[in-house]
Scaffold this motif. Structure first.
Motif, PDB file in Angstrom:
ATOM      1  N   ASN A   2      -3.457   2.960   5.038  1.00 33.33           N
ATOM      2  CA  ASN A   2      -3.099   3.325   6.399  1.00 33.33           C
ATOM      3  C   ASN A   2      -4.061   4.389   6.912  1.00 33.33           C
ATOM      4  OD1 ASN A   2      -2.160   5.980   5.748  1.00 33.33           O
ATOM      5  ND2 ASN A   2      -0.275   5.089   4.962  1.00 33.33           N
ATOM      6  N   LYS A   3      -3.849   4.840   8.128  1.00 32.72           N
ATOM      7  CA  LYS A   3      -4.794   5.781   8.735  1.00 32.72           C
ATOM      8  C   LYS A   3      -4.701   7.198   8.173  1.00 32.72           C
ATOM      9  CE  LYS A   3      -1.728   6.794  12.554  1.00 32.72           C
ATOM     10  NZ  LYS A   3      -1.550   6.859  13.979  1.00 32.72           N
ATOM     11  N   ASP A   4      -3.682   7.488   7.374  1.00 29.65           N
ATOM     12  CA  ASP A   4      -3.505   8.821   6.812  1.00 29.65           C
ATOM     13  C   ASP A   4      -4.041   8.953   5.391  1.00 29.65           C
ATOM     14  OD1 ASP A   4      -2.184   9.682   9.147  1.00 29.65           O
ATOM     15  OD2 ASP A   4      -0.276   8.902   8.389  1.00 29.65           O
ATOM     16  N   THR A   5      -4.464   7.832   4.805  1.00 27.84           N
ATOM     17  CA  THR A   5      -4.946   7.850   3.426  1.00 27.84           C
ATOM     18  C   THR A   5      -6.196   7.000   3.281  1.00 27.84           C
ATOM     19  OG1 THR A   5      -3.617   5.943   2.782  1.00 27.84           O
ATOM     20  CG2 THR A   5      -2.596   8.116   2.506  1.00 27.84           C
ATOM     21  N   PHE A   6      -6.873   7.170   2.160  1.00 26.46           N
ATOM     22  CA  PHE A   6      -7.993   6.295   1.823  1.00 26.46           C
ATOM     23  C   PHE A   6      -7.981   6.055   0.323  1.00 26.46           C
ATOM     24  CE2 PHE A   6      -9.584  10.606   1.675  1.00 26.46           C
ATOM     25  CZ  PHE A   6     -10.433  10.645   0.589  1.00 26.46           C
ATOM     26  N   ASP A   7      -8.606   4.949  -0.085  1.00 25.17           N
ATOM     27  CA  ASP A   7      -8.623   4.554  -1.488  1.00 25.17           C
ATOM     28  C   ASP A   7      -9.901   5.021  -2.162  1.00 25.17           C
ATOM     29  OD1 ASP A   7      -6.188   3.216  -1.276  1.00 25.17           O
ATOM     30  OD2 ASP A   7      -7.177   1.376  -0.617  1.00 25.17           O
ATOM     31  N   LEU A   8      -9.761   5.489  -3.385  1.00 28.08           N
ATOM     32  CA  LEU A   8     -10.900   5.879  -4.216  1.00 28.08           C
ATOM     33  C   LEU A   8     -10.884   5.044  -5.483  1.00 28.08           C
ATOM     34  CD1 LEU A   8     -10.867   9.793  -4.239  1.00 28.08           C
ATOM     35  CD2 LEU A   8     -12.462   8.307  -3.049  1.00 28.08           C
ATOM     36  N   VAL A  23     -17.721   7.618  -8.221  1.00 31.41           N
ATOM     37  CA  VAL A  23     -16.534   7.465  -7.380  1.00 31.41           C
ATOM     38  C   VAL A  23     -16.967   6.773  -6.094  1.00 31.41           C
ATOM     39  CG1 VAL A  23     -14.737   8.672  -6.085  1.00 31.41           C
ATOM     40  CG2 VAL A  23     -15.443   9.519  -8.329  1.00 31.41           C
ATOM     41  N   TYR A  24     -16.209   5.760  -5.694  1.00 38.85           N
ATOM     42  CA  TYR A  24     -16.528   4.992  -4.488  1.00 38.85           C
ATOM     43  C   TYR A  24     -15.321   4.927  -3.571  1.00 38.85           C
ATOM     44  CZ  TYR A  24     -20.339   3.375  -7.427  1.00 38.85           C
ATOM     45  OH  TYR A  24     -21.422   3.330  -8.256  1.00 38.85           O
ATOM     46  N   THR A  25     -15.581   4.941  -2.287  1.00 37.43           N
ATOM     47  CA  THR A  25     -14.537   4.752  -1.279  1.00 37.43           C
ATOM     48  C   THR A  25     -14.729   3.363  -0.681  1.00 37.43           C
ATOM     49  OG1 THR A  25     -15.922   5.794   0.387  1.00 37.43           O
ATOM     50  CG2 THR A  25     -14.315   7.190  -0.718  1.00 37.43           C
ATOM     51  N   VAL A  26     -14.396   2.366  -1.460  1.00 38.86           N
ATOM     52  CA  VAL A  26     -14.496   0.969  -1.034  1.00 38.86           C
ATOM     53  C   VAL A  26     -13.095   0.379  -0.992  1.00 38.86           C
ATOM     54  CG1 VAL A  26     -16.853   0.647  -1.862  1.00 38.86           C
ATOM     55  CG2 VAL A  26     -14.947   0.227  -3.409  1.00 38.86           C
ATOM     56  N   SER A  27     -12.988  -0.875  -0.590  1.00 36.84           N
ATOM     57  CA  SER A  27     -11.654  -1.435  -0.390  1.00 36.84           C
ATOM     58  C   SER A  27     -11.123  -2.266  -1.553  1.00 36.84           C
ATOM     59  CB  SER A  27     -11.647  -2.286   0.880  1.00 36.84           C
ATOM     60  OG  SER A  27     -12.592  -3.328   0.769  1.00 36.84           O
ATOM     61  N   LYS A  56     -10.586   2.892 -12.302  1.00 32.98           N
ATOM     62  CA  LYS A  56      -9.274   3.421 -11.948  1.00 32.98           C
ATOM     63  C   LYS A  56      -9.231   3.586 -10.434  1.00 32.98           C
ATOM     64  CE  LYS A  56      -8.988   5.920 -16.267  1.00 32.98           C
ATOM     65  NZ  LYS A  56      -8.970   7.224 -16.914  1.00 32.98           N
ATOM     66  N   SER A  57      -8.076   3.324  -9.856  1.00 31.81           N
ATOM     67  CA  SER A  57      -7.957   3.461  -8.405  1.00 31.81           C
ATOM     68  C   SER A  57      -6.894   4.481  -8.063  1.00 31.81           C
ATOM     69  CB  SER A  57      -7.616   2.114  -7.765  1.00 31.81           C
ATOM     70  OG  SER A  57      -6.337   1.692  -8.165  1.00 31.81           O
ATOM     71  N   GLY A  58      -7.039   5.040  -6.877  1.00 33.38           N
ATOM     72  CA  GLY A  58      -6.066   5.999  -6.397  1.00 33.38           C
ATOM     73  C   GLY A  58      -6.112   6.078  -4.889  1.00 33.38           C
ATOM     74  N   THR A  59      -5.043   6.562  -4.312  1.00 32.96           N
ATOM     75  CA  THR A  59      -4.959   6.740  -2.871  1.00 32.96           C
ATOM     76  C   THR A  59      -4.896   8.233  -2.588  1.00 32.96           C
ATOM     77  OG1 THR A  59      -3.782   4.663  -2.646  1.00 32.96           O
ATOM     78  CG2 THR A  59      -3.637   6.175  -0.807  1.00 32.96           C
ATOM     79  N   VAL A  60      -5.728   8.681  -1.656  1.00 34.13           N
ATOM     80  CA  VAL A  60      -5.838  10.101  -1.344  1.00 34.13           C
ATOM     81  C   VAL A  60      -5.493  10.299   0.127  1.00 34.13           C
ATOM     82  CG1 VAL A  60      -7.404  12.082  -1.275  1.00 34.13           C
ATOM     83  CG2 VAL A  60      -7.642  10.362  -3.064  1.00 34.13           C
ATOM     84  N   SER A  61      -4.767  11.351   0.398  1.00 32.37           N
ATOM     85  CA  SER A  61      -4.400  11.676   1.776  1.00 32.37           C
ATOM     86  C   SER A  61      -5.534  12.445   2.448  1.00 32.37           C
ATOM     87  CB  SER A  61      -3.132  12.528   1.781  1.00 32.37           C
ATOM     88  OG  SER A  61      -2.884  13.024   3.071  1.00 32.37           O
TER      89      SER A  61
END
Length: 66
Positions: A2-8, A23-27, A56-61
């Protein structure tokens, strides 16, 4: 996402002599893998076969930037 978070995506790989991390900020996991392997192949120091590869993936605010 969503618009409040992004995936790493954290990609870790090791050979007999070296450990690489990125570390990548891809989808997607596939995009992270493709970027990492592309960068790895262009690095002349890495001429050994990989012993292990972990993604490993994670969601960051976005709040962490405030």
């Amino acid at each position: 996402m969503n618009k409040d978070t992004f995936d790493l995506f954290l990609v870790e790989a090791s050979t007999d002599q070296k450990r690489q991390r990125a570390v990548y900020t891809v989808s997607s996991v596939q995009e992270a893998y493709d970027k990492f392997m592309g960068e790895l192949k262009t690095n002349p120091e890495v001429n050994q076969k990989l012993k292990s590869l972990t993604i490993k993936s994670g969601t960051v605010s976005y709040d962490i930037f405030k």
